[in-house]
Design an enzyme around this catalytic site. Structure first.
Site, short mmCIF file in Angstrom:
data_model
loop_
_atom_site.label_atom_id
_atom_site.label_comp_id
_atom_site.label_asym_id
_atom_site.label_seq_id
_atom_site.Cartn_x
_atom_site.Cartn_y
_atom_site.Cartn_z
N TYR A 177 36.33 -1.69 -68.15
CA TYR A 177 34.91 -1.64 -67.81
C TYR A 177 34.01 -1.69 -69.03
O TYR A 177 32.91 -2.25 -68.97
CB TYR A 177 34.61 -0.39 -66.96
CG TYR A 177 34.65 0.93 -67.70
CD1 TYR A 177 33.51 1.45 -68.28
CD2 TYR A 177 35.83 1.66 -67.81
CE1 TYR A 177 33.53 2.66 -68.95
CE2 TYR A 177 35.87 2.87 -68.47
CZ TYR A 177 34.72 3.38 -69.04
OH TYR A 177 34.76 4.58 -69.71
N GLU A 181 31.00 -4.40 -69.44
CA GLU A 181 29.62 -3.94 -69.63
C GLU A 181 29.00 -4.52 -70.90
O GLU A 181 27.85 -5.00 -70.89
CB GLU A 181 29.59 -2.42 -69.67
CG GLU A 181 29.91 -1.77 -68.33
CD GLU A 181 30.08 -0.27 -68.42
OE1 GLU A 181 29.87 0.41 -67.41
OE2 GLU A 181 30.44 0.25 -69.51
N GLU A 441 22.43 0.49 -46.11
CA GLU A 441 22.64 0.64 -44.67
C GLU A 441 23.87 -0.14 -44.19
O GLU A 441 24.41 0.14 -43.13
CB GLU A 441 21.40 0.19 -43.90
CG GLU A 441 21.13 -1.31 -43.96
CD GLU A 441 19.93 -1.72 -43.11
OE1 GLU A 441 19.83 -1.26 -41.95
OE2 GLU A 441 19.11 -2.51 -43.62
#
Length: 457
Positions: A177, A181, A441
């Site tokens: 990661y 990044e 949602e």
């Protein structure tokens, strides 16, 4: 009166060490802490804090481009790397000061210098021998670079945050990661970026769908991802540029080569082995569930024990240590369902098990997956897409894995992490009213599982 000068001496004033020392002091212990670099450790100085600030900076170029779709006219713009680094340095200095104040207000005595263990109850700092009933080692980790010819010409994440200028051509080596990044930051600020990884696909350990999806999105942003490639040697040329010879014999040129190929526990020359503390082959300190080493009076926590190398985990371990040692006790650190974010572009949020892990642990699982274009990008002109995925144990209906790629993934995953920690089922998700219109949602409106044949692909 105690036969020792301190009840607890902490080596390393990073997030875990500071929290453990402060909490132990608040619980009545006489505590001292030593740090030979900067207060706050990796996270504050050369890790999560400056990285997130620079991710913000690197994303503005997309914001400017996308603004046109909403009627904004944005004129000529240019980025000033030196101004960014100066502002970042001032913010880090401010945080260093806050850490010092926190220690002082907690009654913890700070020693500025390198501490080494000289016995089960003794450390040495700046030539002074100090005794303590307990010693806690929280020195963290340090970037590691393979031993290749020319390794002295490459940089790591430590040096990245203090570069004088933004290089025009960058090679980032690594598939974790941190590599993803930092490649994104370089790319967003205008550098030409190639990312090399020796494996077939980066982000090992993450869900397979996430890995493949992020690779596609990163490539769309202009980063040249090259898998199953690795550097054999690096040569510095007369003009200061670097020539990297790959293992396949090809040569790539760059102005900067950044290695993000892992971190190692920072245990060398601390006197631990001489004191009888057992280490793993990688140099990590072996501890039990109470963070006690093979020497009963010496403890360790954080990245140096090589469990879960995350700042909030080190802080949690520090809390457990303090309460179990000087408080009422009975606490245990849970390493299950730890929410995690990767500030790639687009970012990743994940909590719980990957699909492969869930199948191995539970057997029959249901997979819910949704890929879509975020509402913002229906007008922004961007072709960036989002991915959301739920993994459900079929027998119990419990959600055992939640994964996301898209804007604010970390913020969204944090909230769902609470629900998963509480044992939420898919029925609980379905019964929750979604906030419309939001991306989040989607996690409570996915109704149909992916067909098994498709899920197994």
């Amino acid at each position: 009166m105690s036969e020792y000068e301190y009840d607890l001496f902490v080596i390393g004033a990073g997030s875990g060490g500071v929290r453990a020392s402060r909490m132990s002091s608040s619980l009545g212990a006489k505590v001292a802490i030593a740090e030979d670099l900067h207060l706050g450790g990796t996270c504050v100085n050369v890790g999560c804090v400056p990285k997130k600030l620079m991710v913000y900076a690197s994303h503005y170029h997309e914001d400017f481009d996308e603004a046109a779709g909403f009627g904004w006219t944005v004129g000529p713009r240019a980025h000033n790397w030196a101004k960014l680094i100066d502002a970042k340095n001032k913010e880090i200095a401010r945080l260093n000061g806050i850490y010092g104040t926190l220690l002082q207000n907690a009654g913890v005595e700070l020693f500025n210098g390198r501490a080494t263990v000289t016995g089960p109850h003794e450390v040495e700092v700046n030539g002074r021998r100090i005794t303590a009933e307990r010693i806690l080692v929280a020195v963290g980790g340090w970037p590691s670079v393979p031993d290749i010819p020319g390794k002295e010409h490459v940089i790591t994440s430590n040096e990245f945050f203090y570069l004088d200028d933004l290089p025009k051509r960058v090679i980032v080596v690594g598939g974790g990661y941190i590599a993803v990044e930092l490649a994104g930051i370089f790319n967003g600020l205008g550098a030409s970026v190639t990312q090399l990884y020796r494996g077939s696909l980066f982000l090992r350990g993450f869900d397979e769908d996430i890995r493949h999806f992020v690779a596609g999105e990163v490539r769309k942003k202009g980063i040249d991802l090259q898998f199953e490639k690795n550097i054999a040697s690096v040569e510095k040329k007369a003009d200061g540029s670097l020539a990297a010879t790959l293992e396949d014999g090809s040569v790539m040129e760059a102005d900067t080569i950044l290695y993000a190929t892992g971190r190692s526990p920072k245990t060398r020359n601390l006197g631990l082995e001489e004191a009888g503390v057992k280490l793993t082959k990688s140099g990590a300190i072996i501890v039990n569930d109470d963070y006690q080493t093979s020497v009963p009076s010496i403890y360790a926590l954080g990245d140096v024990i090589d469990r879960v190398a995350l700042t909030p985990v080190a802080i949690g371990e520090g809390m457990v240590f303090a309460h179990n040692t000087y408080g009422k006790g009975g606490r245990k650190m849970s390493y299950r369902d730890i929410p995690t974010a990767v500030f790639s572009q687009p970012p990743i949020g994940t909590v719980g098990l990957t699909e492969d892990q869930a199948r191995k642990e539970y057997g029959e699982v249901d997979i819910y997956r949704s890929e879509f274009r975020p509402m913002k990008h229906t007008m922004s002109g961007s072709d960036e897409r989002s991915l959301m995925k739920l993994i459900v144990d079929r027998a119990s209906d419990r959600v055992v894995g939640l994964h996301m790629v898209g804007p604010e993934a970390g913020e969204i995953t944090q909230g769902f992490g609470v629900a998963m920690k509480a044992g939420a089922t898919k029925a609980d998700f379905d019964a929750t009213v979604g906030i419309h219109p939001t991306s989040a949602e989607e996690f409570v409106t996915m109704r149909e599982p992916v067909p098994q044949a498709q899920a197994a692909e």
